[in-house]
Design a protein around this motif. Sequence first.
Motif, short mmCIF file in Angstrom:
data_model
loop_
_atom_site.label_atom_id
_atom_site.label_comp_id
_atom_site.label_asym_id
_atom_site.label_seq_id
_atom_site.Cartn_x
_atom_site.Cartn_y
_atom_site.Cartn_z
N LYS A 1 -2.89 -2.38 1.84
CA LYS A 1 -2.56 -2.41 0.41
C LYS A 1 -3.37 -1.39 -0.40
O LYS A 1 -3.24 -1.31 -1.61
N VAL B 1 -4.28 1.87 -2.19
CA VAL B 1 -3.47 2.95 -2.76
C VAL B 1 -4.31 4.18 -3.13
O VAL B 1 -3.78 5.28 -3.25
N GLU B 2 -5.63 3.98 -3.28
CA GLU B 2 -6.45 5.12 -3.68
C GLU B 2 -7.91 4.88 -3.30
O GLU B 2 -8.41 3.77 -3.42
N PHE C 1 -6.40 -1.03 -4.94
CA PHE C 1 -5.40 -1.68 -4.12
C PHE C 1 -4.17 -2.00 -4.96
O PHE C 1 -4.22 -1.98 -6.18
N GLU C 2 -3.08 -2.32 -4.28
CA GLU C 2 -1.85 -2.71 -4.96
C GLU C 2 -2.11 -3.89 -5.88
O GLU C 2 -3.00 -4.70 -5.63
N LYS C 3 -1.32 -3.98 -6.94
CA LYS C 3 -1.35 -5.09 -7.89
C LYS C 3 -2.70 -5.26 -8.59
O LYS C 3 -3.12 -6.37 -8.91
N GLN D 1 -5.57 4.65 5.65
CA GLN D 1 -4.57 5.20 4.73
C GLN D 1 -3.51 6.00 5.47
O GLN D 1 -2.37 6.07 5.03
#
Length: 170
Positions: free
Chosen positions: A123, A125-126, A138-140, A168
């Motif tokens: 999850k 993302v960066e 992370f997501e959300k 990743q």
Amino acid sequence: MILKDQIPLDEVVSTYQTALERLPSHRARRRRSIVAMVVTCPILIALLIDEPLQYRLVVAGVFAVTIGLLYPWYYRSAVQRNLRRHLVEVNGSEGPFDVNYKIDSERIEVEQSETALLFSWTKLVECNEGENAIDLAFEKGGFVRIAHRAFETDEQRRAFLSLVNSSQTN
């Protein structure tokens, strides 16, 4: 890999604020608040001043520009004050706060007091490595900041970044 850190209150506030600013809902609330102030205050001032219309419009314009420039700073500092007040109330002290990070190939677990948060690498993302810390988004809206001081050595930090980067690409 297990990392331990003692985080001062100012760093916790900064981390929470960074996490908030990443959320679209927070950015939208900030924009709405700024627009409301830039529009409402000058209109009220123009209505309350007992002067000719041109003078009222000039004063309202000056106030609109001033509020537009100063309010974002005020809003950010108000959020910081509220976060600080909330964290002291919830934790019962001004810190420093003991935080443990348990890291494996599948996830990172962040534990502070009686609370543990799990974030799966799938999850992520960066990942940004800054001067003093590594930020993981992370997501959300999930967000983790690990200060460089939590790593015992530079080699341990590089191994962690390698783990993050490999997760990743998978």
